[in-house]
Motif scaffolding. Structure first.
Motif, PDB file in Angstrom:
ATOM      1  N   SER A 100     -16.110 -17.534  21.903  1.00  0.00           N
ATOM      2  CA  SER A 100     -16.409 -18.685  22.745  1.00  0.00           C
ATOM      3  C   SER A 100     -17.904 -18.683  23.060  1.00  0.00           C
ATOM      4  O   SER A 100     -18.618 -17.724  22.763  1.00  0.00           O
ATOM      5  CB  SER A 100     -15.613 -18.614  24.048  1.00  0.00           C
ATOM      6  OG  SER A 100     -16.047 -17.513  24.838  1.00  0.00           O
ATOM      7  N   PRO A 379     -13.873 -29.644  25.081  1.00  0.00           N
ATOM      8  CA  PRO A 379     -13.310 -28.978  23.894  1.00  0.00           C
ATOM      9  C   PRO A 379     -13.095 -27.477  24.100  1.00  0.00           C
ATOM     10  O   PRO A 379     -12.825 -26.758  23.154  1.00  0.00           O
ATOM     11  CB  PRO A 379     -14.375 -29.236  22.822  1.00  0.00           C
ATOM     12  CG  PRO A 379     -15.643 -29.353  23.573  1.00  0.00           C
ATOM     13  CD  PRO A 379     -15.314 -29.930  24.921  1.00  0.00           C
ATOM     14  N   PHE A 381     -15.253 -25.158  24.882  1.00  0.00           N
ATOM     15  CA  PHE A 381     -16.308 -24.244  24.489  1.00  0.00           C
ATOM     16  C   PHE A 381     -16.509 -23.213  25.601  1.00  0.00           C
ATOM     17  O   PHE A 381     -16.802 -22.048  25.336  1.00  0.00           O
ATOM     18  CB  PHE A 381     -17.616 -25.006  24.246  1.00  0.00           C
ATOM     19  CG  PHE A 381     -17.583 -25.878  23.014  1.00  0.00           C
ATOM     20  CD1 PHE A 381     -16.692 -25.626  21.989  1.00  0.00           C
ATOM     21  CD2 PHE A 381     -18.448 -26.949  22.880  1.00  0.00           C
ATOM     22  CE1 PHE A 381     -16.657 -26.408  20.847  1.00  0.00           C
ATOM     23  CE2 PHE A 381     -18.427 -27.741  21.751  1.00  0.00           C
ATOM     24  CZ  PHE A 381     -17.528 -27.478  20.735  1.00  0.00           C
ATOM     25  N   LYS A 401      -7.365 -23.717  19.446  1.00  0.00           N
ATOM     26  CA  LYS A 401      -8.740 -24.114  19.155  1.00  0.00           C
ATOM     27  C   LYS A 401      -8.771 -25.181  18.063  1.00  0.00           C
ATOM     28  O   LYS A 401      -9.550 -26.131  18.127  1.00  0.00           O
ATOM     29  CB  LYS A 401      -9.533 -22.878  18.705  1.00  0.00           C
ATOM     30  CG  LYS A 401     -10.995 -23.144  18.443  1.00  0.00           C
ATOM     31  CD  LYS A 401     -11.707 -21.873  18.047  1.00  0.00           C
ATOM     32  CE  LYS A 401     -13.181 -22.137  17.751  1.00  0.00           C
ATOM     33  NZ  LYS A 401     -13.888 -20.907  17.317  1.00  0.00           N
ATOM     34  N   GLU A 402      -7.894 -25.023  17.059  1.00  0.00           N
ATOM     35  CA  GLU A 402      -7.854 -25.984  15.949  1.00  0.00           C
ATOM     36  C   GLU A 402      -7.396 -27.363  16.430  1.00  0.00           C
ATOM     37  O   GLU A 402      -7.946 -28.392  16.003  1.00  0.00           O
ATOM     38  CB  GLU A 402      -6.920 -25.473  14.847  1.00  0.00           C
ATOM     39  CG  GLU A 402      -7.421 -24.239  14.105  1.00  0.00           C
ATOM     40  CD  GLU A 402      -7.306 -22.973  14.925  1.00  0.00           C
ATOM     41  OE1 GLU A 402      -6.542 -22.993  15.934  1.00  0.00           O
ATOM     42  OE2 GLU A 402      -7.984 -21.977  14.597  1.00  0.00           O
ATOM     43  N   CYS A 405     -10.264 -29.034  18.247  1.00  0.00           N
ATOM     44  CA  CYS A 405     -11.318 -29.456  17.325  1.00  0.00           C
ATOM     45  C   CYS A 405     -10.908 -30.711  16.548  1.00  0.00           C
ATOM     46  O   CYS A 405     -11.753 -31.524  16.188  1.00  0.00           O
ATOM     47  CB  CYS A 405     -11.656 -28.328  16.351  1.00  0.00           C
ATOM     48  SG  CYS A 405     -12.565 -26.965  17.108  1.00  0.00           S
ATOM     49  N   ASP A 406      -9.609 -30.857  16.292  1.00  0.00           N
ATOM     50  CA  ASP A 406      -9.131 -32.061  15.602  1.00  0.00           C
ATOM     51  C   ASP A 406      -9.212 -33.289  16.501  1.00  0.00           C
ATOM     52  O   ASP A 406      -9.449 -34.405  16.026  1.00  0.00           O
ATOM     53  CB  ASP A 406      -7.679 -31.862  15.142  1.00  0.00           C
ATOM     54  CG  ASP A 406      -7.586 -30.942  13.939  1.00  0.00           C
ATOM     55  OD1 ASP A 406      -8.601 -30.798  13.237  1.00  0.00           O
ATOM     56  OD2 ASP A 406      -6.515 -30.354  13.704  1.00  0.00           O
ATOM     57  N   ALA A 409     -14.642 -34.661  18.982  1.00  0.00           N
ATOM     58  CA  ALA A 409     -15.885 -34.553  18.205  1.00  0.00           C
ATOM     59  C   ALA A 409     -17.044 -34.627  19.172  1.00  0.00           C
ATOM     60  O   ALA A 409     -17.078 -35.496  20.046  1.00  0.00           O
ATOM     61  CB  ALA A 409     -15.968 -35.663  17.168  1.00  0.00           C
ATOM     62  N   LYS A 483     -14.524 -37.816  11.170  1.00  0.00           N
ATOM     63  CA  LYS A 483     -13.214 -37.225  11.477  1.00  0.00           C
ATOM     64  C   LYS A 483     -12.328 -38.134  12.335  1.00  0.00           C
ATOM     65  O   LYS A 483     -11.178 -37.808  12.610  1.00  0.00           O
ATOM     66  CB  LYS A 483     -13.390 -35.872  12.165  1.00  0.00           C
ATOM     67  CG  LYS A 483     -14.025 -35.940  13.544  1.00  0.00           C
ATOM     68  CD  LYS A 483     -14.293 -34.546  14.098  1.00  0.00           C
ATOM     69  CE  LYS A 483     -13.028 -33.768  14.325  1.00  0.00           C
ATOM     70  NZ  LYS A 483     -13.275 -32.473  14.977  1.00  0.00           N
ATOM     71  N   PRO A 485     -12.211 -39.049  15.679  1.00  0.00           N
ATOM     72  CA  PRO A 485     -11.643 -38.265  16.779  1.00  0.00           C
ATOM     73  C   PRO A 485     -10.997 -39.144  17.841  1.00  0.00           C
ATOM     74  O   PRO A 485     -11.301 -40.335  17.973  1.00  0.00           O
ATOM     75  CB  PRO A 485     -12.874 -37.555  17.341  1.00  0.00           C
ATOM     76  CG  PRO A 485     -13.984 -38.533  17.094  1.00  0.00           C
ATOM     77  CD  PRO A 485     -13.671 -39.183  15.780  1.00  0.00           C
TER      78      PRO A 485
END
Length: 572
Positions: A100, A379, A381, A401-402, A405-406, A409, A483, A485
């Motif tokens: 992180s 997100p 972080f 986390k995935e 992230c999806d 953005a 992506k 988002p």
């Protein structure tokens, strides 16, 4: 080195064959003095040329076979060392990627760079040297002593006394120098951190005419590193003179007692020469062993530093007390507080707001007011110290986390491009069609200048140095849009754009067909005038929230910011 043994999987055969071939080479080398003895005692003494030529041929054969064994050992040891270090470097990079922001802040970027490069290289060199020499040197040392006992037991006792003395010196210096090398590597981290900071902040240093101060600070850190390295070098330097003294003293005793035994007929001249050769072999191998020990000390210190990263516990995900929000919000903050580990005070304090799906949220405030900190909590972080953050009605800590992230953005303040092409920067390895890329470039107001160059195959230099600041910002925004988002965060991402281009960008983003929840962090009030919700931050606290018109009436901080940027409208 022990925690890194798991990386030898797949290279165990090479790790066995390398020392095996070295031991074979050592065996052939130990046979050479016996051939010399045969030449002296039989060939020369009895003028037997056949024996001389035969033994010379045997010695040449031993040399050729030994050379083949040495090359094979070098090949297998290099293959194992490079393969293992590749695995270590890959595992280290994967571990760092899982950190992180808090973990990275705790360790420091310069430390991570040093361990990824210098420390892994030191481990690689240590493995290579270990596989080639650690078995060979002791094998020849003790092999020479055993061969000496087969020639003459009383004279061989000199070997039995010499070798333990040498072992005490070698291992004593090794145990003393290991902690010093660890301290040396820690000092190297500080020097690297200073260099990296100056490299990134060159323009700032020059703008404030601080070159002399920076040079002085670097010299101090460099001097501390030099002192500890010199101290370590002095201790390591004791190895050769001390071993030379002991070995040469043993050679003197051996030659003196050997000469007396030759005169009395107890041993032959050839056997004395063989004993001297064995003592010389021990000297050469101990010099190699001393160098190896120094290398292994550095490798062990580096391996410990690499292992500390690989075994480091990542930041624990705090369990949510409330798993779901009681509304259909896209992003919700409920009494959120956050403080960096390096500071005792909260960077943001008691922040609460709700953003609906498809809404535009503007965040404004002075420098250091906590704007970037706030959006970095979305997100995950960073994790909130207190309070709850909800994404799509679900607590942020319940997402992987995935998954986050999806959904999210973020375009950071500093536009970051990677060496490659425009296409590789936009896709970052994802399978995206060219039509989707052009669509994102068009929305980010980047299509025109990309077409003027070489299209999607336009080359991008390291850090995007062949693009202007505004172009880099538009390319990073396009990368985020690719992506598609659910939540799009622009962290002062249009600061280098003119007002007209920024207005077209906002209009394009707001008209996207997938209607993301948009967060705009800016110091320009013009960037957030039409936001559905504006948050005004001051010293980490929300001092005002609402629309532009509401804040002009109710929030003095917002009013002051607006007046400073639009003085003409105020005076009318």
């Amino acid at each position: 080195m022990k925690p890194l043994l798991k990386f030898f999987k797949g290279y165990r055969v090479e790790s066995v064959l390398a020392p095996l071939f070295k031991c074979l080479e050592a065996i052939f080398e130990l046979l050479v003095p016996l051939c010399v003895t045969r030449i002296i005692d039989v060939g020369i003494k009895h003028n037997d040329t056949k024996t001389v030529f035969t033994m010379c041929g045997v010695m040449m054969a031993l040399a050729v076979i030994g050379l083949v064994c040495a090359i094979s050992a070098q090949y297998f040891s290099a293959r194992a060392a490079v393969g293992v270090s590749t695995k270590i470097r890959s595992a280290l990079f994967s571990k760092i990627q899982s950190f992180s922001y808090s973990d990275t802040d705790k360790l420091g970027t310069s430390t991570l760079i040093t361990r990824m490069t210098g420390d892994v290289n030191a481990v690689q060199t240590g493995i290579n040297m270990f596989l080639r020499l650690f078995m060979r040197s002791p094998f020849i040392v003790f092999g020479a002593m055993i061969m000496a006992f087969t020639i003459d037991v009383p004279l061989a006792l000199i070997f039995a006394v010499t070798i333990p003395l040498l072992a005490i010196i070698v291992f004593g210096i090794m145990l003393t120098s290991i902690p010093i090398f660890k301290r040396s590597q820690a000092r190297l981290d500080k020097v690297l951190g200073k260099v990296r900071g100056n490299y990134n902040g060159t323009r700032v240093v020059r703008a404030f005419n601080k070159e002399a101060d920076e040079i002085e600070d670097f010299d101090k850190k460099n001097e501390h590193l030099t002192k500890i390295q010199v101290f370590a070098g002095r201790i390591s330097a004791l190895m050769n003179p001390l071993t030379y003294v002991i070995i040469n003293f043993a050679v003197i005793i051996l030659i003196k007692l050997g000469a007396l035994n030759v005169q009395t007929g107890n041993i032959t001249q050839g056997e004395l020469v063989a004993l001297y050769n064995y003592m010389s072999q021990i000297l050469v191998e101990l010099i190699k062993l001393a160098s190896l020990i120094i290398t292994l000390n550095k490798a062990q210190a580096s391996a410990h530093r690499v292992s500390s990263i690989l075994n480091m516990e990542t930041e624990e995900i705090k369990h949510a007390q409330t798993e779901k929000a009681d509304d259909d919000s896209s992003v919700k903050f409920d009494g959120v507080c956050f403080g960096y580990s390096t500071s005792g005070d909260h960077a943001i304090n008691n922040v609460s707001f709700t953003a609906k799906r498809g809404q535009t949220v503007g965040i404004i405030g002075g420098t250091g007011s906590g704007k970037s900190t706030l959006i970095n909590l979305i997100p995950r972080f960073y994790q909130a110290t207190e309070g709850d953050v909800f994404i799509n009605g679900k607590h942020a800590s319940l997402y992987s986390k995935e998954e986050l992230c999806d959904m999210v953005a973020i375009v950071p303040q500093k536009a970051q491009l990677f060496k490659g092409t425009v296409r590789s920067n936009l896709t970052l390895g994802n399978d995206v069609s060219d039509d989707e890329l052009w669509e994102a470039l068009s929305a980010a107001q980047a299509k025109e200048f990309v077409l003027e160059k070489e299209g999607l195959d336009t080359e991008v230099a390291q850090n995007g140095s062949n693009f202007s600041g505004g172009q880099k910002q538009r390319l990073t925004i396009a990368r985020a849009l690719v992506k598609k988002p659910q939540i799009l965060i622009l962290d002062d991402a249009a600061s280098a754009l003119d007002y007209a281009t920024e207005a077209r960008l906002r209009a394009a983003v707001c008209s996207l067909d997938y209607s993301p929840t948009l967060f705009i962090v800016s110091q320009r009030t013009s960037s957030i005038l039409h936001a559905d919700l504006i948050l005004v931050l001051d010293d980490g606290e929300v001092v005002g929230s609402g629309t532009h018109e509401q804040l002009l009436d109710s929030c003095e901080v917002y009013r002051d910011i607006y007046r400073s940027q639009f003085p003409e409208e105020v005076t009318m």
